[in-house]
Design a protein around this motif. Structure first.
Motif, PDB file in Angstrom:
ATOM      1  N   LYS B  19     -36.306  -2.513 -23.169  1.00  0.00           N
ATOM      2  CA  LYS B  19     -36.364  -3.909 -22.782  1.00  0.00           C
ATOM      3  C   LYS B  19     -35.053  -4.536 -23.259  1.00  0.00           C
ATOM      4  O   LYS B  19     -34.757  -4.520 -24.451  1.00  0.00           O
ATOM      5  N   GLN B  31     -36.274  -3.143 -27.708  1.00  0.00           N
ATOM      6  CA  GLN B  31     -37.240  -2.076 -27.997  1.00  0.00           C
ATOM      7  C   GLN B  31     -37.291  -1.111 -26.822  1.00  0.00           C
ATOM      8  O   GLN B  31     -36.852  -1.432 -25.721  1.00  0.00           O
ATOM      9  N   GLY B  35     -42.292   0.738 -28.844  1.00  0.00           N
ATOM     10  CA  GLY B  35     -42.559  -0.584 -29.419  1.00  0.00           C
ATOM     11  C   GLY B  35     -41.993  -0.688 -30.827  1.00  0.00           C
ATOM     12  O   GLY B  35     -41.748   0.327 -31.491  1.00  0.00           O
ATOM     13  N   VAL B  36     -41.815  -1.929 -31.281  1.00  0.00           N
ATOM     14  CA  VAL B  36     -41.100  -2.201 -32.532  1.00  0.00           C
ATOM     15  C   VAL B  36     -41.736  -1.502 -33.732  1.00  0.00           C
ATOM     16  O   VAL B  36     -41.063  -0.866 -34.539  1.00  0.00           O
ATOM     17  N   MET B  37     -43.065  -1.614 -33.821  1.00  0.00           N
ATOM     18  CA  MET B  37     -43.752  -1.074 -35.004  1.00  0.00           C
ATOM     19  C   MET B  37     -43.559   0.441 -35.121  1.00  0.00           C
ATOM     20  O   MET B  37     -43.198   0.949 -36.177  1.00  0.00           O
ATOM     21  N   LYS B  38     -43.810   1.157 -34.031  1.00  0.00           N
ATOM     22  CA  LYS B  38     -43.688   2.629 -34.091  1.00  0.00           C
ATOM     23  C   LYS B  38     -42.231   3.050 -34.249  1.00  0.00           C
ATOM     24  O   LYS B  38     -41.940   4.045 -34.909  1.00  0.00           O
ATOM     25  N   ALA B 300     -50.468 -13.660 -42.747  1.00  0.00           N
ATOM     26  CA  ALA B 300     -49.657 -14.531 -41.886  1.00  0.00           C
ATOM     27  C   ALA B 300     -48.184 -14.439 -42.267  1.00  0.00           C
ATOM     28  O   ALA B 300     -47.823 -14.729 -43.401  1.00  0.00           O
ATOM     29  N   PRO B 301     -47.309 -14.010 -41.330  1.00  0.00           N
ATOM     30  CA  PRO B 301     -45.876 -13.968 -41.644  1.00  0.00           C
ATOM     31  C   PRO B 301     -45.329 -15.382 -41.848  1.00  0.00           C
ATOM     32  O   PRO B 301     -45.774 -16.321 -41.201  1.00  0.00           O
ATOM     33  N   ARG B 303     -42.078 -17.178 -41.201  1.00  0.00           N
ATOM     34  CA  ARG B 303     -40.852 -16.894 -40.454  1.00  0.00           C
ATOM     35  C   ARG B 303     -39.717 -17.830 -40.860  1.00  0.00           C
ATOM     36  O   ARG B 303     -39.926 -18.781 -41.612  1.00  0.00           O
ATOM     37  N   TYR B 323     -43.307  -9.182 -40.249  1.00  0.00           N
ATOM     38  CA  TYR B 323     -44.269  -8.229 -40.778  1.00  0.00           C
ATOM     39  C   TYR B 323     -43.503  -6.950 -41.096  1.00  0.00           C
ATOM     40  O   TYR B 323     -42.687  -6.497 -40.290  1.00  0.00           O
TER      41      TYR B 323
END
Lengths: 119, 372
Positions: B19, B31, B35-38, B300-301, B303, B323
């Motif tokens: 993306k 990403q 995805g960002v987390m993985k 809750a992040p 930001r 996160y």
């Protein structure tokens, strides 16, 4: 099942409507890391911001799609926000809202109309 | 809006399903399919390949042919010991302004007959002008014909060594040249994720082929800017423009470790960089505010922009927050009034109108994994 322009799905069970977000919305959000739900037994008006979803990218709000009373929220999401990505249209429902007038649903899109909107 | 630039790897990113988003004037991959987390977790466990070709690579070549002339000139722009930087080594530095603020942060390498500076994409035009004007007796040459890749993670060494066997012998912050299929690679053992790894400068013309050779390995996946951001935040590293800028000094930013003794008051080459008075005063007496780590309670992040309070007193602001996929908790960094900067101090952050508890924490949030 009905759909809103804000990518919510609405499933009527008697006079109670279960609300979640669509697979398309979950994909766009990316990995969800935090969900803040309203308190049960809260009166809400259509358009109120009642849920906050934070993904790895940003925070977004979910609005009440109908006038009514929140009768249940999905506590699993607080402990496991990733459920929104895994099973958005099943186990990751957000809240159940009891409505006086199910006619409020009529204005929302059908599955076909929603698919057309996101295509 | 000016047209977005593309790195030589643009087509490869698209083919990999990235993306693409605008970042610092470039179309960059935020990403890929994972995805960002993985992608974040993959980099911590295996090896992630990042395209950082948008960053500026600038050679500073002394006209005299003597590297110490370039180093001496460079010391007029940074509070860092460049004369003390040995051949084949790299270190972190920052350009300062007359108020002690940070114009950009960068890496500087001693490459025998010249210095190589790697600067932030958003600052590179200004940095090049700043160096061209400020570095007497040097030729300042932007290396627009070279791409820059970062290979990061515990399996980076194994992966790189298949293409460049000598890479395994380098240690953290070493720089060296290697040949790969006739292309000259400038490699440093460094990165911005808190992991062991490499940054590899190479000709644009060979960059796709080299990236594909790495991506063909089981250990290596392409990783986007999204995960780069959460990785650097867990590692406690600053993002220029968010955590540091022309209004923050190195002391406020808790970066005084980058100012060697030789450049401090009483040192062999004391001062002589912009803002030295302000920075010396703060080194001796402390700065009014301090960059700290912040661990929110709950999920809750908090930001960037979240305001911080001690009771009713406003004491600071969050500059980065997200996160942490490896931390498995939200994490932030920001500035607080120095009296509230001590680790363990309980504060509150205002998130959507609610005051939520947050604790001042040490940085980095998780131990770094450098090969020293």
């Amino acid at each position: 099942m009905k759909y809103t322009e804000d990518h919510e799905w609405l499933r009527a069970e008697g006079d109670i409507v279960v609300v979640g977000i669509t697979e398309h919305a979950a994909e766009q959000l990316g990995d969800v890391v935090f969900v803040e739900l309203p308190d049960a037994e809260t009166q809400v008006a259509k358009g109120d911001d009642i849920v906050v979803i934070e993904s790895v990218k940003a925070a977004s709000d979910i609005v009440a799609p109908l006038d009514g009373e929140i009768v249940a929220v999905n506590a699993d999401l607080a402990d496991n926000p990733g459920l929104v990505n895994e099973d958005p249209t099943g186990n990751a429902w957000f809240f159940k809202i009891k409505v006086d007038d199910l006619g409020q649903l009529d204005g929302y899109m059908t599955e076909d109309e929603y698919q057309e909107m996101i295509s | 809006m000016p047209e977005l630039k593309r790195t030589p790897l643009y087509d490869l990113h698209v083919a990999l399903g990235a993306k693409m988003v605008p970042f610092a004037g470039y179309e960059m991959p935020v990403q890929y399919g994972m995805g960002v987390m993985k992608e974040h977790l993959w980099t911590r466990e295996h090896a992630g390949l990042f395209d950082v070709s948008h960053m500026g690579q600038v050679r500073i070549i002394p006209k005299s042919g003597d590297i110490s002339d370039a180093a001496r000139a460079f010391e007029t722009l940074v509070p860092v010991s460049i004369l003390g930087l040995k051949e084949g080594r790299q270190r972190y530095a920052m350009f300062t302004n007359a108020h002690g603020g940070i114009l950009d942060d960068l890496m500087v390498a001693n490459r025998s007959d010249h210095l190589l500076a790697v600067v932030n994409a958003a600052c590179k035009e200004d940095d090049i002008a700043h160096m061209t004007a400020g570095l007497a007796g040097c030729s300042v040459e932007s290396q627009a014909d070279r791409a820059l890749l970062a290979l990061q993670g515990p399996q980076a060494e194994t992966a790189l060594a298949r293409l460049v066997p000598g890479g395994a012998d380098m240690r953290f912050m070493d720089v060296a040249d290697f040949d790969w299929q006739g292309a000259e690679l400038w490699i440093s053992r460094s990165g911005y994720t808190g992991e062991d790894g490499y940054e590899i400068s190479l000709p644009n013309t060979k960059s796709v082929e080299f990236a594909e050779a790495l991506l063909a390995m089981d250990e290596v996946e392409a990783i986007g800017l999204g995960a780069r951001d959460s990785l650097r935040l867990e590692a406690g590293l600053c993002l220029y423009g968010s955590d540091i800028d022309s209004e923050t000094t190195p002391v406020e930013a808790a970066l005084e470790w980058a100012i060697q003794k030789a450049r401090r008051r009483g040192g062999d080459r004391e001062g002589g960089f912009p803002g030295a008075d302000v920075i010396f005063e703060q080194l001796e007496n402390g700065a009014p505010r301090r960059r700290v780590g912040l661990l929110p309670e709950g999920r809750a992040p908090m930001r960037a922009g979240t305001e911080l309070y001690a009771g009713e007193t406003h004491v600071g602001t969050v500059t980065s927050g997200a996160y942490g996929p490896s931390l498995e908790a939200p994490m932030s960094m920001g500035y607080v009034t120095t009296e509230y900067a001590e680790t363990g101090t309980k504060l509150e952050g205002e998130v959507r109108g609610k005051r939520l508890p947050v604790t001042v924490a040490d940085l980095p949030f998780r131990p770094s994994n450098y090969k020293r």
